[in-house]
Design a protein around this motif. Structure first.
Motif, PDB file in Angstrom:
ATOM      1  N   PHE A   1      39.189  50.560  48.611  1.00  0.00           N
ATOM      2  CA  PHE A   1      39.226  49.359  49.444  1.00  0.00           C
ATOM      3  C   PHE A   1      40.608  48.728  49.429  1.00  0.00           C
ATOM      4  N   GLN A   2      41.169  48.566  50.623  1.00  0.00           N
ATOM      5  CA  GLN A   2      42.433  47.848  50.710  1.00  0.00           C
ATOM      6  C   GLN A   2      42.109  46.366  50.841  1.00  0.00           C
ATOM      7  N   SER A   3      43.124  45.549  50.595  1.00  0.00           N
ATOM      8  CA  SER A   3      42.908  44.101  50.598  1.00  0.00           C
ATOM      9  C   SER A   3      42.275  43.624  51.919  1.00  0.00           C
ATOM     10  N   GLU A   4      42.727  44.204  53.032  1.00  0.00           N
ATOM     11  CA  GLU A   4      42.201  43.801  54.335  1.00  0.00           C
ATOM     12  C   GLU A   4      40.725  44.173  54.483  1.00  0.00           C
ATOM     13  N   ASN A   5      40.343  45.335  53.936  1.00  0.00           N
ATOM     14  CA  ASN A   5      38.935  45.756  53.974  1.00  0.00           C
ATOM     15  C   ASN A   5      38.070  44.748  53.232  1.00  0.00           C
ATOM     16  N   LEU A   6      38.567  44.306  52.084  1.00  0.00           N
ATOM     17  CA  LEU A   6      37.799  43.347  51.266  1.00  0.00           C
ATOM     18  C   LEU A   6      37.679  42.010  51.994  1.00  0.00           C
TER      19      LEU A   6
END
Lengths: 112, 248
Positions: free
Chosen positions: B26-31
């Motif tokens: 998970f990248q920060s944007e996904n989270l």
């Protein structure tokens, strides 16, 4: 309820079709499809996002983070030109399947 | 005692997010996007009359299990996943080289000094087989200890170390510090090893040192035959365990 395979195969055309009606965000897309299908198409909610990101990479849709009325930020998706073209192709394919099955089921005797 | 602390929705969401953030998938944007979705879902359920806790439980279930999300997001964030895997392989290699080298150095020399201390004469070749067995046992114990220590470090401290390294490397200036520290650590075992040989040479003389090297080299052959068995066995054991976890 639809099979898992059919739900997966129909995700992209469904998303593209909903987005022709205007920009939307993940939660709203899921609600819209649930409502239109009479709750017969149920997506595992978190699974939609990787599909949306794949569609973004393929330039079918574009996204933008914006503040919603609630004050929280949301990622809004909208259709791109390539997405509209892809939707036309999808429509052709799904209509072909639909027409073929309709003809078969109208002409062949029912098993039950 | 019953837990009567009121349910804190923001804290629960933060905790849920932190759990997902432990995976490199998970990248920060996904989270951010998943959190935004979860908050929308919780708000809608609360409007239907559910409590914050009930709404949170249902919303997290609807969004999907961490492992399923990880597998789906892994398909679009493949590069990040492989970068993270390769990073840990490199860290693992350096940690293993340092720990196994240091432990082998300490245990091997401790045995030589111990045998010398009890009056064993390496030149006499007496109890030669016993000495080879002793060297092998000590090296095996060192190997098992190194494995256990590395396992413990990665399982207990791995996440914390990863976060610490991320913070450290955020600043350009600390890159040089990290590089120098890792380089010095990688050099420390060979330097200490060379130093120990010089000390033993001075203490025992060239001839005795040559005699010590003989049982050590026999023990080393046994170790070279044993360690691949352990590593291959461990790899297959973990592969099976991983497969079983993926299917549950």
């Amino acid at each position: 309820m639809l099979s898992k395979e059919l739900v997966a195969a129909s995700t992209v055309p469904l998303v593209l079709s909903v987005l022709t009606q205007g920009e939307s965000y993940g939660y709203e897309l899921i609600q819209r499809v649930r409502e239109l299908s009479g709750s017969r198409i149920e997506w595992t909610e978190g699974m939609l996002y990787p599909v949306l990101h794949w569609m973004e990479d393929e330039d079918l849709i574009e996204a933008e983070w914006r503040e919603a009325d609630t004050g929280r930020k949301r990622k809004y998706y909208r259709l791109r030109k390539e997405g509209r073209k892809a939707l036309q192709d999808e429509q052709q394919q799904w209509l072909t399947v639909h027409e073929t099955l309709t003809k078969l089921w109208k002409t062949q005797p029912r098993l039950t | 005692m019953e837990n009567t602390a009121p349910f804190d929705l923001n804290r629960a969401i933060q905790h849920w997010r932190e759990n997902l953030a432990q995976s490199p998938t998970f990248q920060s944007e996904n989270l951010n996007e998943l959190e935004s979705h979860l908050r929308d879902s919780v708000a809608a359920l609360q409007l239907r009359g559910l409590s914050a806790e009930e709404a949170f439980l249902i919303a997290t279930r609807r969004i999907g299990k961490g492992s399923s999300l990880e597998s789906e997001f892994g398909k679009v964030n493949g590069t990040a996943v492989w970068l993270d895997r390769f990073f840990w392989i490199l860290i693992g290699y350096q940690v293993w080289t340092f720990i196994a080298g240091a432990i082998a150095l300490v245990t091997g020399n401790a045995l030589v000094l111990g045998l010398h201390g009890v009056g064993y004469d390496f030149k006499s070749h007496g109890h030669a087989i016993l000495v080879v067995v002793l060297f092998t046992l000590v090296h095996l114990a060192g190997f098992a200890g190194s494995l256990a220590l590395c396992w413990w470090l990665f399982q207990r401290k791995g996440q914390r170390f990863g976060r610490w390294l991320n913070r450290l490397l955020y600043r350009r200036a600390t890159w040089i510090l990290a590089f120098v520290t890792l380089y010095l650590l990688s050099l420390s075992v060979p330097v200490m090893s060379g130093g120990t040989v010089s000390l033993l040479l001075t203490a025992f003389g060239r001839e005795t040192l040559g005699e010590i090297a003989l049982p050590e080299s026999y023990s080393s052959i046994i170790m070279h035959l044993t360690t691949p068995v352990v590593f291959i066995g461990l790899t297959l054991f973990l592969a099976r365990k991983r497969l079983r976890l993926a299917n549950t």
